[in-house]
Design a protein around this motif. Structure first.
Motif, PDB file in Angstrom:
ATOM      1  N   GLU A   1       0.789  -1.217   0.218  1.00 55.11           N
ATOM      2  CA  GLU A   1       0.035   0.142  -0.121  1.00 55.11           C
ATOM      3  C   GLU A   1       0.695   1.188  -0.031  1.00 55.11           C
ATOM      4  O   GLU A   1       0.240   2.507  -0.125  1.00 55.11           O
ATOM      5  N   HIS A   2       2.157   1.250   0.054  1.00 53.68           N
ATOM      6  CA  HIS A   2       3.244   2.290   0.293  1.00 53.68           C
ATOM      7  C   HIS A   2       3.611   2.645  -1.323  1.00 53.68           C
ATOM      8  O   HIS A   2       3.439   1.644  -2.111  1.00 53.68           O
ATOM      9  N   PRO A   3       3.867   3.921  -1.495  1.00 50.34           N
ATOM     10  CA  PRO A   3       4.171   4.315  -2.904  1.00 50.34           C
ATOM     11  C   PRO A   3       5.376   3.553  -3.245  1.00 50.34           C
ATOM     12  O   PRO A   3       6.410   3.440  -2.345  1.00 50.34           O
ATOM     13  N   PRO A   4       5.682   3.187  -4.377  1.00 47.80           N
ATOM     14  CA  PRO A   4       6.882   2.406  -4.808  1.00 47.80           C
ATOM     15  C   PRO A   4       8.216   2.878  -4.549  1.00 47.80           C
ATOM     16  O   PRO A   4       9.127   2.352  -4.169  1.00 47.80           O
ATOM     17  N   ASN A   5       8.190   4.268  -4.732  1.00 46.80           N
ATOM     18  CA  ASN A   5       9.205   4.969  -4.599  1.00 46.80           C
ATOM     19  C   ASN A   5       9.846   5.299  -3.056  1.00 46.80           C
ATOM     20  O   ASN A   5      11.056   5.550  -2.704  1.00 46.80           O
ATOM     21  N   LEU A   6       8.964   4.871  -2.460  1.00 47.13           N
ATOM     22  CA  LEU A   6       9.277   5.053  -0.450  1.00 47.13           C
ATOM     23  C   LEU A   6       9.557   3.708   0.065  1.00 47.13           C
ATOM     24  O   LEU A   6       9.771   3.668   1.312  1.00 47.13           O
ATOM     25  N   LYS A   7       9.331   2.562  -0.807  1.00 48.02           N
ATOM     26  CA  LYS A   7       9.427   1.206  -0.078  1.00 48.02           C
ATOM     27  C   LYS A   7      10.839   1.040   0.463  1.00 48.02           C
ATOM     28  O   LYS A   7      10.756   0.231   1.388  1.00 48.02           O
ATOM     29  N   GLU A   8      11.697   1.222  -0.181  1.00 47.37           N
ATOM     30  CA  GLU A   8      13.086   0.942   0.180  1.00 47.37           C
ATOM     31  C   GLU A   8      13.274   1.513   1.478  1.00 47.37           C
ATOM     32  O   GLU A   8      14.109   1.016   2.397  1.00 47.37           O
ATOM     33  N   GLN A   9      13.150   2.926   1.615  1.00 48.00           N
ATOM     34  CA  GLN A   9      13.060   3.763   2.740  1.00 48.00           C
ATOM     35  C   GLN A   9      12.657   3.002   3.877  1.00 48.00           C
ATOM     36  O   GLN A   9      13.120   3.095   5.057  1.00 48.00           O
TER      37      GLN A   9
END
Length: 794
Positions: free
Chosen positions: A77-85
């Motif tokens: 459910e998180h934005p893809p660009n924030l998943k790694e962080q």
């Protein structure tokens, strides 16, 4: 049940699952202990998850990430660009292993079961517990579940949670042991190891480069650092309005890069269009990171330079050691003190070592009861406040000009004349043309001589109360451009094409300029301000010792007093000579005085012009000036400085220095040290008469320096301590005003949206240029590299 699992893992200590768990554990998670909390019973029924809003920008607000497995948002459910962080945050925090005073029981009434805290010790790297749902979860499987899994049982440890406690234990049939053997868990474990191992990241593997490529990357970044630093030194904007490749002006930063590349092929081959797309080092974020690194290095350098020594504080401005700007919601003394203390503690300054305060004369700064200096004195009783000498001098000049009405009117007329003459570029050109004709005529008549740098054509200068010395320069410029100004005003009056209000202004200005009273005061203020301008300029120097400051104040007082008592005759000769040369009518000084600017007064015809100009203008103005100087620079108001001044004389006044230490620095010297100080001062007095190097000392800084150079510092250690305490006092904060000037240079109308942090970093580098320019680019690159993971190797 817990013992069964423990005994099983003792037998399987070298097994694959345990070995994998050990490989996964980072330094932080391996040493972390489960949190201890008391959870009330009513919280157990709160099953519904409270999902926080996640920042959709490029950075995650870690404070909003939920730790409770039942409440947190699912990874898909998180934005893809924030998943790694987000994954990095949770991996660094470790599994949510909360310790409750009593875990709730569930299951059949006859044999209810509950979660056992010791299970965390068996599965320390992935097992989590939620008090909200009374269920267990897998920390790793949650982090790497990128999409919902509808297969039966696959969401037990990620979404729903597992709470069938009777299935935990029983050796090989233990649900927890079976879970770590699943493909889903093993994949999640491998992914977590790769994520924590930065060298193994796919982007780093792709960008793995040889030494030649690293050299190119560092060269590209070095050019960026040098350009950013140079433009900041010159207070130039970095970015442009249109930075596209087709733009005619891409901004200072990109244009400078292009210019450097045109002179060096090696640089040209690695910058701008020739740079890799993912490591051009030209973005706004990169520039700000570089500025922040350099600015923090400057701040660290200043902090290390101060060390454990005594120091003074300057609020509003700070040029000598500039740490930064602080945005405050208001200018109340309590707010300023709170912000000041926050900054000092942030840079780990010991506030007990403050020995001086230097501010302007505003009431919120100098107030004896509620001013900033009073609030600081409550915490630091020896942080003595010194009202800036340059501020005092400027206030004395302003007060003297306001209290004598003709002088007050003179300055208003002066502003009107300059504004009328220099109202447009056309008039400015006419003024300079008239001055050139005047110089040419005087050269032909032989009244002036030609030479390099002589007879320069200038212009009229405007005065300002906040610009110290500007009144003197304004008066001097009008005297130099007097005839040229008269010509311009005459032309405006005779120009029928000009508007009536313009011609009226010119008529009034011309009348004032041709008035003897105006010319008289013009010369009088030039003499007075000329004598005090040397003091003003000296007080604005970057370093100013107390002895010289006191001496210069005394010299200014004596000079003005001499002019008052003995300067009238010479002054009266100079003014009529100027008037005769420039065709200004001179009144008969023996004739009865008649006011020309006001309606007739009762005392008209009772005094002569000579009495009016001598008593009412000349002496009255000088008396006001001397009174202000004596009031603002009296011995009482500068007692601390007066006592200190006797330390750097040919013969030290031992009594004054001992009194200074006893009265102002009792905590810095013990009773025994005060007695010993007296003997050291007496011995130093004797040695100064026989030691040529000590006898030539003229000020406190030289005395300290000479004691070190002659290796006498240890012998006169207490004298050296007194010198350093006195030199900490801010005699003048005039140079600190340039910090505000620098801020105006940076934050212009076109750059008025600069953030506080960006502005502060830029000002630190600009003001402390001498420090910032000494940091080599390679060390900045290394710090830039360590700041966070970079796509290209450096």
């Amino acid at each position: 049940m817990g013992k069964t699992i423990d005994s099983f893992f003792k037998r399987k200590e070298s097994g694959g699952a345990q070995e994998s768990s050990k490989r996964y554990k980072s330094d932080k998670t391996s040493t972390s202990k489960p949190e201890e909390h008391e959870i009330q019973q009513e919280n157990q029924g709160n099953v519904e998850a409270q999902i926080p809003e996640t920042n959709t920008n490029d950075e995650v607000d870690e404070n909003k990430l939920e730790r409770d497995p039942a409440k947190r948002k699912q990874m898909w459910e998180h934005p893809p660009n924030l998943k790694e962080q987000i994954r990095r945050f949770y991996l660094n925090e470790g599994p949510y292993q909360i310790k409750l005073a009593k875990y709730p029981k569930s299951g059949p009434r006859k044999n209810p079961r509950k979660f056992i805290y010791s299970w965390f010790g068996v599965f320390p790297n992935w097992l989590e517990y939620s008090p909200t749902t009374d269920a267990a979860y897998c920390h790793l499987c949650y982090l790497f579940s990128d999409k919902p899994n509808v297969s039966h049982g696959h969401d037990s440890f990620t979404v729903k949670g597992f709470n069938n406690w009777k299935k935990v234990g029983g050796g090989k049939d233990c649900v927890f042991l079976n879970h770590i053997g699943t493909t889903q868990h093993r994949s999640a474990l491998l992914f977590s190891q790769n994520l924590l191992n930065q060298d193994a990241h796919i982007e780093n593997i792709i960008v793995k480069q040889n030494e030649e490529q690293i050299k190119k990357n560092r060269l590209r970044l070095k050019v960026t650092i040098d350009v950013v630093r140079w433009l900041t030194f010159q207070a130039c904007a970095l970015r442009g309005h249109d930075e596209s490749s087709t733009s005619k002006n891409r901004g200072n930063f990109l244009e400078m890069l292009q210019l450097l590349g045109s002179y060096n092929d090696e640089v040209s081959n690695v910058i701008l269009e020739n740079a890799p797309y993912n490591s051009k080092y030209t973005s706004n974020d990169i520039e700000r990171e570089i500025l922040n690194i350099i600015a923090n290095r400057v701040r660290t350098y200043i902090r290390d330079e101060v060390g454990d020594s005594y120091f003074c504080i300057m609020v509003d401005e700070s040029r000598d050691e500039f740490l930064g700007l602080v945005h405050v919601r208001d200018t109340l003394s309590a707010t300023l003190k709170s912000s000041l203390w926050e900054q000092l503690l942030h840079y780990q300054f010991d506030v007990s070592k403050i020995r001086g305060q230097g501010y302007d004369g505003a009431s919120n700064m100098r107030g004896e009861w509620n001013g900033l200096q009073a609030l600081v004195l409550k915490d630091c009783p020896y942080a003595y406040y010194i009202h800036c000498f340059a501020h005092r001098l400027q206030l004395a000049l302003v007060c003297a000009s306001k209290e004598v009405m003709p002088v007050h009117k003179f300055f208003a007329d002066l502003v009107h004349i300059i504004n009328t003459v220099c109202a447009s570029s056309k008039r400015h050109d006419e003024l300079q043309e008239a001055k050139r004709d005047e110089v040419k005529k005087l050269l032909e008549l032989g009244e002036i001589k030609s030479g390099k740098g002589k007879n320069q054509v200038g212009t009229l200068k405007r005065a300002g109360d906040t610009r110290w010395g500007s009144h003197f320069h304004s008066i001097s410029s009008l005297l130099d451009m007097y005839d040229a100004s008269v010509i311009v005003l005459k032309r405006i009056q005779d120009d029928s094409s000009s508007r009536y209000n313009q011609r009226g202004d010119a008529y009034a200005a011309y009348g004032n300029l041709k008035s003897f009273e105006f010319v008289f005061i013009l010369h009088l203020m030039k003499e007075i301000m000329g004598k005090t301008d040397a003091l003003s300029q000296a007080l604005q120097k970057k370093s100013q010792d107390i002895l010289n400051a006191m001496d210069q104040v005394s010299v200014a007082k004596v000079s003005l007093d001499t002019m008052r008592n003995d300067g009238w005759d010479n002054f009266l000769k100079d003014v009529p000579f100027f008037c005769e040369k420039h065709q200004v009518n001179v009144p008969d000084m023996k004739s009865p005085y008649v006011s020309t600017n006001y309606r007739p007064r009762r005392n008209d015809l009772q005094i002569t012009f000579g009495h009016y100009y001598r008593a009412d203008l000349f002496i009255s103005t000088l008396d006001k000036q001397l009174h202000e100087l004596n009031t603002r620079f009296s011995e009482h108001t500068v007692e601390l400085l007066s006592l200190s001044a006797s330390l750097a004389t040919k013969e030290i006044n031992v009594e004054n220095i001992c009194l200074l230490v006893e009265r102002y620095y009792p905590r810095d010297f013990t009773e025994r040290e005060r007695i010993e100080l007296q003997y050291q001062l007496e011995n130093l007095n004797i040695e100064m008469t026989i030691n040529p190097r000590l006898s030539g000392v003229s000020n406190l800084p030289n005395l300290c320096k000479t004691l070190v150079e002659t290796q006498k510092r240890e012998t006169y250690n207490l004298v050296d301590r007194v010198c350093r305490l006195i030199m900490t006092l801010p005699v003048s904060t005039a140079t600190t005003e340039r910090a505000f000037s620098a801020m105006k240079i940076f934050k212009t109308r076109l750059r008025n949206k600069m953030s506080d942090a960006y502005l502060a970093d830029s000002l630190v580098i600009y003001i402390e240029k001498e420090i910032a320019e000494n940091f080599d680019s390679d060390s900045i690159i290394d710090e830039f590299k360590d700041l966070k993971g970079r796509r290209a190797e450096l």
